[in-house]
Design a protein around this motif. Structure first.
Motif, PDB file in Angstrom:
ATOM      1  N   GLY B 208       0.786  -1.225   0.000  1.00  0.00           N
ATOM      2  CA  GLY B 208       0.000   0.000   0.000  1.00  0.00           C
ATOM      3  C   GLY B 208       0.816   1.271   0.000  1.00  0.00           C
ATOM      4  O   GLY B 208       0.274   2.348   0.156  1.00  0.00           O
ATOM      5  N   ASN B 210       2.840   4.399  -1.552  1.00  0.00           N
ATOM      6  CA  ASN B 210       2.822   5.073  -2.850  1.00  0.00           C
ATOM      7  C   ASN B 210       4.246   5.172  -3.373  1.00  0.00           C
ATOM      8  O   ASN B 210       5.205   4.760  -2.729  1.00  0.00           O
ATOM      9  CB  ASN B 210       2.142   6.442  -2.750  1.00  0.00           C
ATOM     10  CG  ASN B 210       2.923   7.399  -1.866  1.00  0.00           C
ATOM     11  OD1 ASN B 210       4.144   7.325  -1.772  1.00  0.00           O
ATOM     12  ND2 ASN B 210       2.234   8.291  -1.204  1.00  0.00           N
ATOM     13  N   LYS B 211       4.380   5.748  -4.565  1.00  0.00           N
ATOM     14  CA  LYS B 211       5.673   5.701  -5.234  1.00  0.00           C
ATOM     15  C   LYS B 211       6.740   6.444  -4.447  1.00  0.00           C
ATOM     16  O   LYS B 211       7.884   6.002  -4.356  1.00  0.00           O
ATOM     17  CB  LYS B 211       5.529   6.320  -6.619  1.00  0.00           C
ATOM     18  CG  LYS B 211       6.649   5.954  -7.536  1.00  0.00           C
ATOM     19  CD  LYS B 211       6.181   6.097  -8.969  1.00  0.00           C
ATOM     20  CE  LYS B 211       7.195   5.428  -9.863  1.00  0.00           C
ATOM     21  NZ  LYS B 211       6.711   5.295 -11.212  1.00  0.00           N
ATOM     22  N   MET B 212       6.362   7.587  -3.889  1.00  0.00           N
ATOM     23  CA  MET B 212       7.356   8.360  -3.164  1.00  0.00           C
ATOM     24  C   MET B 212       7.864   7.579  -1.962  1.00  0.00           C
ATOM     25  O   MET B 212       9.060   7.530  -1.694  1.00  0.00           O
ATOM     26  CB  MET B 212       6.734   9.682  -2.705  1.00  0.00           C
ATOM     27  CG  MET B 212       7.676  10.518  -1.874  1.00  0.00           C
ATOM     28  SD  MET B 212       6.927  12.024  -1.287  1.00  0.00           S
ATOM     29  CE  MET B 212       6.026  11.456   0.131  1.00  0.00           C
ATOM     30  N   THR B 215      10.108   4.825  -3.065  1.00  0.00           N
ATOM     31  CA  THR B 215      11.402   5.315  -3.492  1.00  0.00           C
ATOM     32  C   THR B 215      12.268   5.689  -2.291  1.00  0.00           C
ATOM     33  O   THR B 215      13.429   5.296  -2.189  1.00  0.00           O
ATOM     34  CB  THR B 215      11.232   6.544  -4.392  1.00  0.00           C
ATOM     35  OG1 THR B 215      10.411   6.196  -5.500  1.00  0.00           O
ATOM     36  CG2 THR B 215      12.569   7.041  -4.868  1.00  0.00           C
TER      37      THR B 215
ATOM     38  N   ASP C  18      -0.506   8.388  -4.926  1.00  0.00           N
ATOM     39  CA  ASP C  18       0.469   9.031  -5.789  1.00  0.00           C
ATOM     40  C   ASP C  18       0.075  10.441  -6.163  1.00  0.00           C
ATOM     41  O   ASP C  18       0.818  11.152  -6.814  1.00  0.00           O
ATOM     42  CB  ASP C  18       0.669   8.194  -7.070  1.00  0.00           C
ATOM     43  CG  ASP C  18       1.609   7.030  -6.814  1.00  0.00           C
ATOM     44  OD1 ASP C  18       1.507   6.012  -7.521  1.00  0.00           O
ATOM     45  OD2 ASP C  18       2.430   7.148  -5.901  1.00  0.00           O
ATOM     46  N   PHE C  26       7.271  16.136  -4.104  1.00  0.00           N
ATOM     47  CA  PHE C  26       8.444  15.303  -4.340  1.00  0.00           C
ATOM     48  C   PHE C  26       8.749  15.213  -5.824  1.00  0.00           C
ATOM     49  O   PHE C  26       9.891  15.414  -6.265  1.00  0.00           O
ATOM     50  CB  PHE C  26       8.179  13.910  -3.755  1.00  0.00           C
ATOM     51  CG  PHE C  26       9.354  12.981  -3.838  1.00  0.00           C
ATOM     52  CD1 PHE C  26       9.302  11.842  -4.634  1.00  0.00           C
ATOM     53  CD2 PHE C  26      10.502  13.231  -3.115  1.00  0.00           C
ATOM     54  CE1 PHE C  26      10.381  10.979  -4.699  1.00  0.00           C
ATOM     55  CE2 PHE C  26      11.591  12.377  -3.176  1.00  0.00           C
ATOM     56  CZ  PHE C  26      11.524  11.241  -3.965  1.00  0.00           C
TER      57      PHE C  26
END
Lengths: 296, 317, 297
Positions: B208, B210-212, B215, C18, C26
């Protein structure tokens, strides 16, 4: 002892004066029996090591002239390793070592005064994944003869002969100058066979030559193999038992035996006999288990 | 014993007699060529030896006249004055300033670019942007030096921003040097991040994140050793860079207190001193090499660390 | 519990996703990093162009440097750069490619000495360029050469500088050729050298050529090692041979940038444009070679 000149239905009568062994062989489904076989290659107590790891242990067998001998068994039991030892391709691997002797018409190819390059000119190899050179079809076939210094009267004829023997001529005769990469997988493998036979070896080793090909291409290569035994001795490693049953005169079954100390698995030759005997009447229970699919 | 010739023998026009033809043939030509290749590779070892010798001999001459302690910890650098002094700290301070400034530009922007290219960019975007970054790496350092002096220092700092600075400053050199190093940091960091298996990102997304978050919390730590290697290599390049600082940082060797001041770096000193006429064997000449030795030692250390880190991240996956 | 209310309760769960504010910031920061680099590059090119355009004329190519900026040109620098790079290529390419071939194809990797040689090449690639100048200076002094401001000395220093790069590039290009090609050749009875010259090397040539051209373009832009050798002199003649005095484009730029007069800065900018143009040409050739000839396996 005079060499035995009994003809089999599809074999040439050229024989070599070498160690003769009397082995009962049956040409499986291929014809009448011959009492005597003259081996082209023999293994005597062959072990193959990679560093300290023993990959193949104590192999004693012989490969009959103008026959197809198959090496079968589960993966990881040293069949390919043994095959590569037969033409000293294992020399290329750092730390590979062969003990015992591999004799080619009586001469040990691992003797110190023997040149591996010369061995490979007489014992050719076809690989699992077709590996044509990034050159034209013509140059692929002509490469071998050129580098080993063959000076035929007509290179064109030699190339045509090799491609014909490999059952590829008709398909490529109009595009000899095109790149080999344009051919299909099955065609590329036949090209690799053509370039191998262009140098006129005695023995052709084949390491799972059909495993990367579709069934139709596989069938063509199997037919080709049977044709080639007229002039060549063939040793083939295969995962496919049915393939061995279809083409091989004699079959050797290998398995992997775990080493007590290190846990690494060493390949051992379990049984070696006529193909028909191996499949219908195996003597070792391990052979029987493999053939009946109980493990593999 | 008679032998019917086999097909193998029939085809050889030379007609090799039988199977004893397996004997080794001496291939002299081949051995000569292979030997030449080997000698070529040994030349590289010779070069390193030559560097060490070339730096060491004059340095020994230098240190026979100047105590090591005075050299390393003295704060006045005036090798050519009548009352000469050979404390290298001023040079080191200028080098330190330019390096720190360069990295404070290169690391954030380089990492940012690397993360963008590795995690976010569309493959087509990547194909356009990566070459642009490479162009930055390909610009000659003299041109960067010209830009630092004529534009950044004169136009931007003095005219536009009205900063209290003179003709030269370590800030202008440092900033421009930083941009020059961005591609180095970006490309090695990007390699490190690309080497992180896709399975890790998918595992994080499946939980679950998110991309941030993925990363920052998963990819970045996993690529950390490669990223540190990139930074260390960036430091090495900054320390060793000559032209930008020779043009824009200044020629006065003094302890630099604030970045708007000018100063002379180790490399700047070597470049400027060589413009004068130093007699071979004189103390002035030896000074060049003593500073060169210090420079070499620092960059060598940085490179070893970087190589060791790169090996670690390459092996990890 | 109906599935509808279940999906409603999921909605608030994932913080932002996102498209949440933090994620957008970001992404913006990342995008800005790329943007900054791009803008910087653009500014550099544009200002250099604007500064130098006035003097981008025939005189740049035909005139020698002079104390009067109106009469000055970069002719000896252009010729000097071309000459020095040619000699550098002559020194470094055969040596670097041969060493690369040995290390990649023939050296026994398990041997400790060979591993040191490999590590050594990596170290050499990261030595600051000025140290190579010091090395060449010391070596030539040891041999007794007085005037080191000669073409062959400059070429020596640059050759040492890019030698590790050529070696590394050669190795990578050779490594890209699949093992099966070599095996196929050897299995036919070719010798290792025949395999190298007839199969491996021809397939690796595009990669080696591309990398070498890029390495040489780097040498073209280098000034520091040449400065050490005393290249910063007033050169008002064409270079004429290996033992001749010379100057190069980067050295000329350095020279003119350091002068107080504005007109010389214009000259420096114009020369920079020349240099960048030359580099652009070289890099384009390199990339064209790669795109057109490189085999994809």
């Amino acid at each position: 002892m005079a060499p035995n000149n009994d003809k089999k239905s599809k074999k040439k009568s050229g024989t070599k004066k070498a160690t003769e062994t009397t082995v009962r062989i049956v040409a499986a489904d291929h014809g009448p029996v011959s009492e005597v076989v003259i081996p082209a290659l023999e293994c005597h107590d062959v072990d193959v090591y990679y560093g300290t790891f023993r990959a193949v242990s104590e192999v004693n067998m012989s490969f009959g002239t103008n026959e197809i001998t198959a090496l079968i068994g589960p993966s990881g039991c040293g069949k390919s390793t043994l095959l590569r030892s037969l033409n000293r391709m294992n020399d290329l691997v750092d730390g590979a070592r062969v003990t015992g002797s591999v004799t080619f018409h009586g001469e040990n190819i691992y003797a110190p005064e023997v040149d591996a390059i010369e061995v490979r000119r007489r014992i050719g190899m076809v690989f699992q994944k077709p590996n044509p050179f990034p050159k034209s079809i013509y140059d692929n076939v002509a490469y071998g003869p050129r580098v080993i210094g063959m000076k035929p009267d007509s290179m064109d004829d030699l190339v045509e002969e090799a491609l014909t023997q490999a059952a590829l001529w008709d398909e490529v005769k109009d595009k000899l100058k095109q790149t080999a990469f344009g051919l299909s997988g099955g065609q590329q493998q036949r090209l690799c066979i053509a370039r191998t036979i262009a140098v006129k070896p005695d023995v052709i080793l084949m390491d799972e030559p059909c495993s990367a090909l579709d069934p139709i291409a596989t069938k063509r290569i199997e037919d080709l193999m049977l044709e080639l035994t007229k002039d060549y001795t063939i040793v083939i490693v295969t995962h496919n038992m049915q393939q061995a049953a279809r083409v091989a005169d004699r079959t050797a079954f290998f398995t992997a035996r775990p080493d007590e100390t290190t846990g690494n698995r060493t390949g051992v030759l379990v049984e070696f006999d006529r193909t028909s005997d191996i499949f219908t009447n195996p003597k070792d229970p391990r052979t029987e288990d493999y053939i009946s699919g109980r493990f593999g | 014993m008679s032998t019917t010739s086999t097909p193998a023998q029939q085809s050889f026009a030379t007609g090799k007699p039988g199977l004893t033809a397996l004997r080794k043939t001496p291939r002299h030509g081949e051995r000569v060529v292979l030997g030449a290749f080997r000698i070529a590779s040994l030349v590289t070892v010779l070069i390193t030896a030559a560097i060490l010798i070339a730096l060491a001999i004059p340095s020994i001459g230098f240190f026979s006249q100047v105590p090591v302690f005075d050299f390393l910890f003295g704060d006045r650098w005036a090798p050519r004055f009548a009352d000469s002094s050979f404390g290298v700290l001023p040079l080191v301070s200028a080098t330190a300033w330019t390096t720190v400034i360069a990295l404070s530009v290169a690391v954030p922007f380089g990492l940012g670019a690397a993360i963008y290219l590795s995690e976010y960019a569309h493959p087509r975007t990547r194909r356009v942007l990566k070459p642009i970054l490479e162009v930055l790496a390909g610009i000659p350092t003299v041109v960067y030096g010209y830009f630092a002096l004529i534009f950044v220092q004169t136009v931007v700092f003095r005219e536009w921003l009205q900063l209290p600075t003179e003709a030269f400053s370590v800030l202008s050199a440092g900033v421009v040097m930083g941009v020059m190093i961005i591609p180095t940091i970006a490309s090695i960091s990007e390699d490190a991040m690309s080497a992180v298996p896709q399975a890790m990102r998918q595992g994080s997304a499946a939980l679950g994140a998110n991309k941030m978050q993925t990363t920052i919390r998963v990819v970045f730590p996993a690529a950390l050793s490669g990223i540190i290697a990139a930074v260390v290599l960036g430091v090495s390049r900054a320390v060793g860079e000559t032209m930008i600082v020779a043009i824009a940082a200044g020629q006065q060797a003094r302890i630099v207190g604030n970045p708007l001041e000018q100063g002379q770096t180790m490399t700047g000193f070597i470049a400027n001193a060589a413009l004068g006429d130093s007699r071979v064997g004189s103390l002035e000449y030896d000074t060049l090499y003593a500073v060169g030795l210090l420079l070499f030692a620092i960059t060598l250390l940085m490179n070893w660390i970087s190589i060791a880190l790169v090996r670690r991240f390459r092996e990890a996956y | 519990m109906t599935s509808l209310s279940q999906s409603k309760s999921l909605r608030g769960r994932v913080r932002g996703g996102d498209s949440g504010p933090l994620s957008i910031i970001f992404l913006f920061v990342l995008w800005f990093s790329v943007f900054f680099a791009f803008v910087f590059l653009l500014t550099l090119i544009v200002t250099t162009w604007i500064d130098g355009a006035p003097r981008l004329d025939v005189r740049m190519f035909t005139e020698f440097p002079s104390s009067a900026p109106e009469d000055a040109g970069a002719r000896p620098a252009i010729l000097g750069s071309l000459l020095v790079i040619s000699v550098t290529a002559l020194f470094t390419l055969p040596l670097g490619i041969a060493a690369g071939i040995h290390l990649e194809e023939f050296a026994n990797r398990r041997n400790w000495f060979n591993r040191i040689v490999e590590l050594n090449v990596q170290n050499l690639a990261a030595v600051p360029s000025i140290v190579y100048g010091l090395l060449t200076l010391g070596a030539l002094s040891a041999v007794g050469v007085r005037d080191k401001n000669i073409v062959i000395a400059g070429a020596m220093a640059l050759s040492l500088l890019i030698l590790p790069v050529v070696i590394i590039v050669t190795r990578e290009s050779l490594r890209a050729v699949p093992l099966e090609i070599r095996e196929g050749s050897l299995a036919l009875g070719a010798t290792p050298l025949q395999t190298l010259f007839r199969q491996t090397l021809p397939s690796a040539v595009p990669g080696i050529a591309t990398g070498s051209i890029l390495a040489l373009s780097r040498a073209l832009g280098e000034a520091a090692p040449l400065l050490i050798l005393g290249a910063l002199v007033f050169v008002s003649f064409d270079p004429n041979g290996l033992l001749s005095g010379y100057t190069t484009l980067p050295i000329q730029i350095f020279n003119w940038t350091g002068r107080p007069q504005e007109e010389f800065h214009v000259l420096a900018a114009a020369t920079s444009i020349l240099l960048l143009g030359l580099l652009l040409a070289m890099n384009s050739i390199a990339i064209t070679i790669r795109n057109r000839f490189q085999l994809r396996w």
